[in-house]
Design a protein around this motif. Sequence first.
Motif, PDB file in Angstrom:
ATOM      1  N   ASP A   1     -15.834   8.037  -0.047  1.00  0.00           N
ATOM      2  CA  ASP A   1     -14.803   7.318  -0.791  1.00  0.00           C
ATOM      3  C   ASP A   1     -13.770   8.312  -1.312  1.00  0.00           C
ATOM      4  OD1 ASP A   1     -16.203   4.997  -0.378  1.00  0.00           O
ATOM      5  OD2 ASP A   1     -16.867   4.749  -2.462  1.00  0.00           O
TER       6      ASP A   1
ATOM      7  N   GLU B   1      -9.173   9.166  -1.701  1.00  0.00           N
ATOM      8  CA  GLU B   1      -7.770   8.847  -1.453  1.00  0.00           C
ATOM      9  C   GLU B   1      -7.388   9.263  -0.029  1.00  0.00           C
ATOM     10  OE1 GLU B   1      -6.085   7.114  -3.789  1.00  0.00           O
ATOM     11  OE2 GLU B   1      -7.998   7.182  -4.869  1.00  0.00           O
TER      12      GLU B   1
ATOM     13  N   VAL C   1      -3.799   5.039   0.332  1.00  0.00           N
ATOM     14  CA  VAL C   1      -4.944   4.143   0.486  1.00  0.00           C
ATOM     15  C   VAL C   1      -6.094   4.676  -0.356  1.00  0.00           C
ATOM     16  CG1 VAL C   1      -6.666   3.236   2.104  1.00  0.00           C
ATOM     17  CG2 VAL C   1      -4.276   3.448   2.812  1.00  0.00           C
ATOM     18  N   THR C   2      -6.749   3.779  -1.083  1.00  0.00           N
ATOM     19  CA  THR C   2      -7.940   4.143  -1.852  1.00  0.00           C
ATOM     20  C   THR C   2      -9.153   3.494  -1.210  1.00  0.00           C
ATOM     21  OG1 THR C   2      -6.675   4.283  -3.912  1.00  0.00           O
ATOM     22  CG2 THR C   2      -9.067   4.032  -4.114  1.00  0.00           C
TER      23      THR C   2
ATOM     24  N   ARG D   1      -8.273  -0.030   0.753  1.00  0.00           N
ATOM     25  CA  ARG D   1      -7.191  -0.895   0.288  1.00  0.00           C
ATOM     26  C   ARG D   1      -5.986  -0.039  -0.100  1.00  0.00           C
ATOM     27  NH1 ARG D   1      -8.680  -6.142  -0.725  1.00  0.00           N
ATOM     28  NH2 ARG D   1     -10.915  -6.595  -0.841  1.00  0.00           N
TER      29      ARG D   1
ATOM     30  N   SER E   1      -3.404   1.581  -2.319  1.00  0.00           N
ATOM     31  CA  SER E   1      -3.519   1.961  -3.728  1.00  0.00           C
ATOM     32  C   SER E   1      -2.605   1.119  -4.598  1.00  0.00           C
ATOM     33  CB  SER E   1      -3.182   3.450  -3.893  1.00  0.00           C
ATOM     34  OG  SER E   1      -4.039   4.239  -3.083  1.00  0.00           O
ATOM     35  N   GLU E   2      -1.457   0.706  -4.052  1.00  0.00           N
ATOM     36  CA  GLU E   2      -0.550  -0.213  -4.740  1.00  0.00           C
ATOM     37  C   GLU E   2      -0.642  -1.570  -4.084  1.00  0.00           C
ATOM     38  OE1 GLU E   2       3.529   0.593  -5.638  1.00  0.00           O
ATOM     39  OE2 GLU E   2       3.119   2.705  -5.983  1.00  0.00           O
ATOM     40  N   GLY E   3      -1.019  -2.563  -4.825  1.00  0.00           N
ATOM     41  CA  GLY E   3      -1.055  -3.921  -4.294  1.00  0.00           C
ATOM     42  C   GLY E   3      -2.432  -4.377  -3.841  1.00  0.00           C
ATOM     43  N   GLY E   4      -3.257  -3.458  -3.366  1.00  0.00           N
ATOM     44  CA  GLY E   4      -4.639  -3.789  -3.040  1.00  0.00           C
ATOM     45  C   GLY E   4      -4.888  -4.476  -1.711  1.00  0.00           C
TER      46      GLY E   4
ATOM     47  N   ILE F   1      -5.973  -5.062   2.049  1.00  0.00           N
ATOM     48  CA  ILE F   1      -6.928  -4.380   2.921  1.00  0.00           C
ATOM     49  C   ILE F   1      -6.163  -3.473   3.873  1.00  0.00           C
ATOM     50  CG2 ILE F   1      -8.676  -4.679   4.718  1.00  0.00           C
ATOM     51  CD1 ILE F   1      -9.393  -7.358   3.460  1.00  0.00           C
TER      52      ILE F   1
END
Length: 369
Positions: free
Chosen positions: A271, A273, A281-282, A289, A291-294, A296
Amino acid sequence: MTLRVNGKVVTPTGVIRQGCVEIEGDRIRAVAEYPSVRDGHWIVPGFVDMHTHGGGGHTFTTGEADSAREAAAFHLRHGTTTLLASLVSSPFELMRDAVAAFRPLVEAGVLAGVHFEGPYLSAARCGAQNPEFLRDPSTEELSQLIELGAGAVRMVTLAPERDGALAAIKLLTGHGVVAAVGHTDATWEQTRAAVAAGASVGTHLFNGMRPVHHREPGPVVALLDAPNVVCELVADGVHLHDGMLCFATSVAGPERAALITDAMAAAGMPDGEYELGGQAVTVADGVARLSEGGAIAGSTLTMDAALRHAVAAGIPMSDACRMVATTPARAIGLGDKVGSIQIGLRADLVVLDDDLNVVRVMRAGSWLD
């Protein structure tokens, strides 16, 4: 020299419980019952991933040959013996450079081809695609890429409602390139028009698409209903509920349902960045997902894990094997070369234990180890 691999052999017509695959050189010479075999491993065809952006910390999306080699090698260790290098929406210059960089890898057999997922996609359904790069389909751009690739460009995903999409589909299919429908807000009628023009794949069905509605069925129903369209499905329990995975498979049948990974660089990695198409993407608990907005952002899936997930969801082993190998091979025009344990085809095999974990991988008659 003839090599024999014994076990429960999954063929296009079913499972030979006491089976033997004979290999000569890089080809399958014979597939037969072998009564002396008792409790062998599963012997399944090498997986064919028609949609993957990277893995093992490496990506296809930047168009770098060294990174592409490493990503392909990562997936090969998980049983994927044939794959397309999928890019995401990007400027034309990067698309052109990627084709030039990946063409030698296609010619060497490291990659089966290049897949452009975008940039000719819907802004309303872009998901994790970078909206900065979205634009209408350009036959001029596509013609240049096809000519530069000399067979390396294998599939292009576009949204059929965008201006120029039908002309682009006709151009692609006229040059032997698969046209796929995805990241689209198209109506049922617009999707059917794309299929009539030659589109033959639905890119990760349900995801990045206008949802089904009983008064406006949209692209999902049009694609599932089209007898010549192969529907990609991401079997990771994140992109699709298992009930929807099984429903779509029951409608399309294993001959029109193809499992894909849609994997990004984070597949097989911790897991943390990451990056996809210029966006952060995180990855948390194995789920990628933005990182901004979430939204997939691809997956961390491998094809062996997709097979395990599909079987655990209730899809029969023989059907699941068609979905990870035979059907995607046919969808990208390689069904006469790879994708099934059949006489004359390339000897690509994956040996699995009873829990469907990879024990050994063979590509073109040679064991990976």
